[in-house]
Structures are given as structure tokens and as C-alpha cells.
Design a protein around this motif. Structure first.
Motif, PDB file in Angstrom:
ATOM      1  N   PRO A 160     -10.954 -13.851  -7.441  1.00  0.00           N
ATOM      2  CA  PRO A 160     -10.551 -12.877  -7.479  1.00  0.00           C
ATOM      3  C   PRO A 160      -9.592 -12.569  -6.066  1.00  0.00           C
ATOM      4  CG  PRO A 160     -12.587 -12.256  -6.915  1.00  0.00           C
ATOM      5  CD  PRO A 160     -12.428 -13.695  -7.354  1.00  0.00           C
ATOM      6  N   VAL A 161      -8.394 -11.708  -6.017  1.00  0.00           N
ATOM      7  CA  VAL A 161      -7.672 -11.618  -4.897  1.00  0.00           C
ATOM      8  C   VAL A 161      -7.853 -10.382  -4.301  1.00  0.00           C
ATOM      9  CG1 VAL A 161      -5.178 -11.051  -4.088  1.00  0.00           C
ATOM     10  CG2 VAL A 161      -5.624 -12.532  -6.265  1.00  0.00           C
ATOM     11  N   ALA A 162      -8.474 -10.607  -3.146  1.00  0.00           N
ATOM     12  CA  ALA A 162      -9.034  -9.471  -2.113  1.00  0.00           C
ATOM     13  C   ALA A 162      -7.832  -8.437  -1.647  1.00  0.00           C
ATOM     14  CB  ALA A 162      -9.843  -9.794  -0.859  1.00  0.00           C
ATOM     15  N   ILE A 163      -7.940  -7.133  -1.836  1.00  0.00           N
ATOM     16  CA  ILE A 163      -7.350  -6.243  -1.335  1.00  0.00           C
ATOM     17  C   ILE A 163      -7.533  -6.040   0.214  1.00  0.00           C
ATOM     18  CG2 ILE A 163      -6.054  -3.958  -1.781  1.00  0.00           C
ATOM     19  CD1 ILE A 163      -7.160  -4.169  -4.702  1.00  0.00           C
ATOM     20  N   PRO A 164      -6.608  -6.263   1.071  1.00  0.00           N
ATOM     21  CA  PRO A 164      -7.060  -6.121   2.404  1.00  0.00           C
ATOM     22  C   PRO A 164      -6.928  -4.463   3.024  1.00  0.00           C
ATOM     23  CG  PRO A 164      -5.283  -7.762   2.355  1.00  0.00           C
ATOM     24  CD  PRO A 164      -5.193  -6.944   0.991  1.00  0.00           C
ATOM     25  N   SER A 165      -7.550  -4.073   3.927  1.00  0.00           N
ATOM     26  CA  SER A 165      -7.500  -2.944   4.488  1.00  0.00           C
ATOM     27  C   SER A 165      -6.147  -2.462   4.661  1.00  0.00           C
ATOM     28  CB  SER A 165      -8.477  -2.462   5.571  1.00  0.00           C
ATOM     29  OG  SER A 165      -7.981  -3.457   6.609  1.00  0.00           O
ATOM     30  N   GLY A 166      -5.892  -1.112   4.276  1.00  0.00           N
ATOM     31  CA  GLY A 166      -4.406  -0.587   4.485  1.00  0.00           C
ATOM     32  C   GLY A 166      -3.586  -0.946   3.223  1.00  0.00           C
ATOM     33  N   VAL A 167      -4.100  -1.805   2.340  1.00  0.00           N
ATOM     34  CA  VAL A 167      -3.119  -2.051   1.042  1.00  0.00           C
ATOM     35  C   VAL A 167      -3.540  -1.321  -0.087  1.00  0.00           C
ATOM     36  CG1 VAL A 167      -2.415  -4.052  -0.426  1.00  0.00           C
ATOM     37  CG2 VAL A 167      -2.491  -4.380   2.101  1.00  0.00           C
ATOM     38  N   THR A 168      -2.706  -0.688  -1.017  1.00  0.00           N
ATOM     39  CA  THR A 168      -3.169  -0.177  -2.196  1.00  0.00           C
ATOM     40  C   THR A 168      -2.562  -1.077  -3.544  1.00  0.00           C
ATOM     41  OG1 THR A 168      -1.338   1.133  -2.178  1.00  0.00           O
ATOM     42  CG2 THR A 168      -3.316   2.193  -1.294  1.00  0.00           C
ATOM     43  N   ALA A 169      -3.275  -1.442  -4.345  1.00  0.00           N
ATOM     44  CA  ALA A 169      -2.919  -1.935  -5.440  1.00  0.00           C
ATOM     45  C   ALA A 169      -3.281  -1.046  -6.791  1.00  0.00           C
ATOM     46  CB  ALA A 169      -3.480  -3.404  -5.542  1.00  0.00           C
ATOM     47  N   SER A 170      -2.054  -1.294  -7.540  1.00  0.00           N
ATOM     48  CA  SER A 170      -2.351  -0.511  -9.186  1.00  0.00           C
ATOM     49  C   SER A 170      -1.798  -1.311 -10.132  1.00  0.00           C
ATOM     50  CB  SER A 170      -1.720   0.798  -8.972  1.00  0.00           C
ATOM     51  OG  SER A 170      -0.307   0.932  -8.738  1.00  0.00           O
ATOM     52  N   VAL A 171      -2.428  -1.310 -11.270  1.00  0.00           N
ATOM     53  CA  VAL A 171      -2.034  -1.912 -12.362  1.00  0.00           C
ATOM     54  C   VAL A 171      -1.242  -1.103 -13.413  1.00  0.00           C
ATOM     55  CG1 VAL A 171      -2.567  -3.722 -14.281  1.00  0.00           C
ATOM     56  CG2 VAL A 171      -3.719  -3.897 -12.007  1.00  0.00           C
ATOM     57  N   GLU A 172      -0.279  -1.230 -13.866  1.00  0.00           N
ATOM     58  CA  GLU A 172       0.564  -0.180 -14.858  1.00  0.00           C
ATOM     59  C   GLU A 172       1.097  -1.257 -15.775  1.00  0.00           C
ATOM     60  OE1 GLU A 172       3.446   1.777 -12.431  1.00  0.00           O
ATOM     61  OE2 GLU A 172       2.189   2.523 -10.840  1.00  0.00           O
ATOM     62  N   GLY A 173       0.610  -1.427 -16.894  1.00  0.00           N
ATOM     63  CA  GLY A 173       0.772  -2.258 -17.886  1.00  0.00           C
ATOM     64  C   GLY A 173       0.891  -3.701 -17.532  1.00  0.00           C
ATOM     65  N   GLN A 174       1.801  -4.463 -17.525  1.00  0.00           N
ATOM     66  CA  GLN A 174       1.933  -5.855 -16.978  1.00  0.00           C
ATOM     67  C   GLN A 174       2.643  -6.027 -15.808  1.00  0.00           C
ATOM     68  OE1 GLN A 174      -0.505  -7.522 -18.998  1.00  0.00           O
ATOM     69  NE2 GLN A 174       1.172  -8.962 -18.981  1.00  0.00           N
ATOM     70  N   VAL A 175       2.492  -4.836 -14.855  1.00  0.00           N
ATOM     71  CA  VAL A 175       3.046  -5.058 -13.601  1.00  0.00           C
ATOM     72  C   VAL A 175       2.004  -4.293 -12.530  1.00  0.00           C
ATOM     73  CG1 VAL A 175       4.947  -3.881 -12.061  1.00  0.00           C
ATOM     74  CG2 VAL A 175       5.321  -4.126 -14.331  1.00  0.00           C
ATOM     75  N   VAL A 176       1.840  -5.235 -11.441  1.00  0.00           N
ATOM     76  CA  VAL A 176       0.974  -5.079 -10.573  1.00  0.00           C
ATOM     77  C   VAL A 176       1.690  -4.641  -9.303  1.00  0.00           C
ATOM     78  CG1 VAL A 176      -0.889  -5.861  -9.109  1.00  0.00           C
ATOM     79  CG2 VAL A 176      -0.668  -6.825 -11.220  1.00  0.00           C
ATOM     80  N   LYS A 177       1.585  -3.414  -8.680  1.00  0.00           N
ATOM     81  CA  LYS A 177       2.285  -2.769  -7.692  1.00  0.00           C
ATOM     82  C   LYS A 177       1.189  -2.687  -6.339  1.00  0.00           C
ATOM     83  CE  LYS A 177       5.339  -0.041 -10.178  1.00  0.00           C
ATOM     84  NZ  LYS A 177       5.882   1.099 -10.410  1.00  0.00           N
ATOM     85  N   VAL A 178       1.975  -3.529  -5.360  1.00  0.00           N
ATOM     86  CA  VAL A 178       1.265  -3.642  -4.010  1.00  0.00           C
ATOM     87  C   VAL A 178       1.864  -2.846  -2.950  1.00  0.00           C
ATOM     88  CG1 VAL A 178       0.100  -5.281  -2.563  1.00  0.00           C
ATOM     89  CG2 VAL A 178       0.398  -5.843  -5.023  1.00  0.00           C
ATOM     90  N   LYS A 179       1.041  -2.159  -2.350  1.00  0.00           N
ATOM     91  CA  LYS A 179       1.798  -1.301  -1.266  1.00  0.00           C
ATOM     92  C   LYS A 179       1.061  -1.440   0.226  1.00  0.00           C
ATOM     93  CE  LYS A 179       4.179   2.847  -0.375  1.00  0.00           C
ATOM     94  NZ  LYS A 179       4.081   4.059   0.029  1.00  0.00           N
ATOM     95  N   GLY A 180       1.698  -1.899   1.195  1.00  0.00           N
ATOM     96  CA  GLY A 180       0.908  -2.241   2.468  1.00  0.00           C
ATOM     97  C   GLY A 180       1.939  -1.945   3.579  1.00  0.00           C
ATOM     98  N   PRO A 181       1.520  -1.952   4.587  1.00  0.00           N
ATOM     99  CA  PRO A 181       2.210  -1.565   6.086  1.00  0.00           C
ATOM    100  C   PRO A 181       3.715  -2.077   6.469  1.00  0.00           C
ATOM    101  CG  PRO A 181       0.228  -3.016   6.627  1.00  0.00           C
ATOM    102  CD  PRO A 181       0.238  -2.803   5.109  1.00  0.00           C
ATOM    103  N   LYS A 182       3.983  -3.238   5.925  1.00  0.00           N
ATOM    104  CA  LYS A 182       5.137  -3.984   5.873  1.00  0.00           C
ATOM    105  C   LYS A 182       6.176  -3.582   4.727  1.00  0.00           C
ATOM    106  CE  LYS A 182       4.230  -7.592   8.937  1.00  0.00           C
ATOM    107  NZ  LYS A 182       5.426  -7.818   9.658  1.00  0.00           N
ATOM    108  N   GLY A 183       5.654  -2.981   3.360  1.00  0.00           N
ATOM    109  CA  GLY A 183       6.446  -2.667   2.335  1.00  0.00           C
ATOM    110  C   GLY A 183       5.755  -2.686   1.378  1.00  0.00           C
TER     111      GLY A 183
END
Length: 177
Positions: A8-31
Motif C-alpha cells: 500500500p502507498v502510505a499517506i505522509p502527514s500533511g497530505v490528503t488523498a481522495s478517490v473520485e471514480g478512477q481519479v486519485v487526488k493528492v494534495k500536500g504542502p507543495k501542491g
């Protein structure tokens, strides 16, 4: 079975990940980055990690399983640390400079090369013979570095040209008298 895909891919602290259909959106401190998944794989967020699973037991689905797990891991690294590619310029009179949104290269041609810096990429020239390409998208950083290198790849006789930092250039012996 994919050994890479199983992890599994670990989600680091300060990062949010969400699955919307076939798209995984990742948001973190750099963008923020979005990874569009192939139809043969599915993703789900479980606690502090994202798990990729194949939808079927076909050869293509198993191949995509490991590939998209790696792409998702690169997105996680990109939004936290970012990626960097260094280029070195070798040759008399060869130099680079950043002016605004353009990279100006003098590589021994009769004209100066102006490379438009794409959105989401930062290019710095700490020295006139060094180029540092940085960004959050690993594929884009590598593509931009490859495009800059393609203007004057290193030649095997004198080693002149644009090379990746640490790249070994196989040198050939010149003509014998």
C-alpha cells in the motif's frame, strides 16, 4: 502477483488523498496532483494509506497494478518533497541563463536557444554551466530535462554538450595520424 502493487502507498502527514471514480487526488504542502487510473485497477483509501487492486486476473491488469501503484507513490513524494533533475553543460562558450519565463541556452550554434519554461516547473541556474529543474510532477521534471538535453547531447570525442549530473559519457579515441 505484483510485488510492487501489493504494497500500500502510505499517506505522509500533511497530505490528503481522495478517490473520485478512477481519479486519485493528492494534495500536500507543495501542491496538488491527480493520478487518473487505468480501467483495470481500482483504488481505495484505508486509514493512512491508499491501496491499489486489480479488477480482474488478467495479464494486463497485473501489469497496470504495479505501474499505477508506482505512479501514485511518485505523486505522494512529489507533493511532499518534490523532484529535482540536474544538468551540466560542458564546452567552451556553452552557458545557460534564466530570464523571466524562458531559459536562454548558448550551445555553440549560430543562434541562442530560448526554451519556454512550462507551468509547474522551476528552472534555476546556480552557475552558467549548471541547470536545476525542479517540480512536483516526476514525469514532467524528467521530460523537461530530456528536452533541454536534446538541444545538444554530449558527443563522445570531446564530451561537449548537455548531460545529466553524474552521467557517464563513453569517450572515443580520435583519429590516428
Amino acid at each position: 502477483m505484483s510485488r510492487v502493487g501489493k504494497k500500500p502507498v502510505a499517506i505522509p502527514s500533511g497530505v490528503t488523498a481522495s478517490v473520485e471514480g478512477q481519479v486519485v487526488k493528492v494534495k500536500g504542502p507543495k501542491g496538488a496532483l491527480a493520478v487518473a487510473l487505468h480501467g483495470d485497477v481500482a483504488a481505495k483509501v484505508e486509514g493512512s494509506e491508499v491501496k491499489i487492486d486489480p479488477r480482474a486476473d488478467t495479464k494486463r491488469a497485473r501489469a497496470m497494478w504495479g505501474t499505477y501503484r508506482s505512479l501514485l507513490a511518485n505523486a505522494m513524494t512529489g507533493v511532499t518533497k518534490g523532484f529535482e533533475r540536474r544538468l551540466e553543460i560542458t564546452g567552451v562558450g556553452y552557458r545557460a541563463a534564466v530570464q523571466g519565463k524562458n531559459l536562454h541556452l548558448q550551445l555553440g550554434y549560430s543562434h541562442e536557444i530560448n526554451y519556454a519554461i512550462p507551468e509547474g516547473i522551476a528552472i534555476a541556474t546556480p552557475r552558467p554551466t549548471e541547470i536545476v529543474v525542479t517540480g512536483i510532477d516526476r514525469q514532467m521534471v524528467g521530460q523537461v530535462a530530456a528536452e533541454i538535453r536534446r538541444y545538444r547531447p554530449p558527443e563522445p570525442y570531446k564530451g561537449k554538450g548537455v548531460r545529466y549530473a553524474g552521467e557517464y559519457i563513453f569517450r572515443k579515441e580520435g583519429k590516428k595520424k
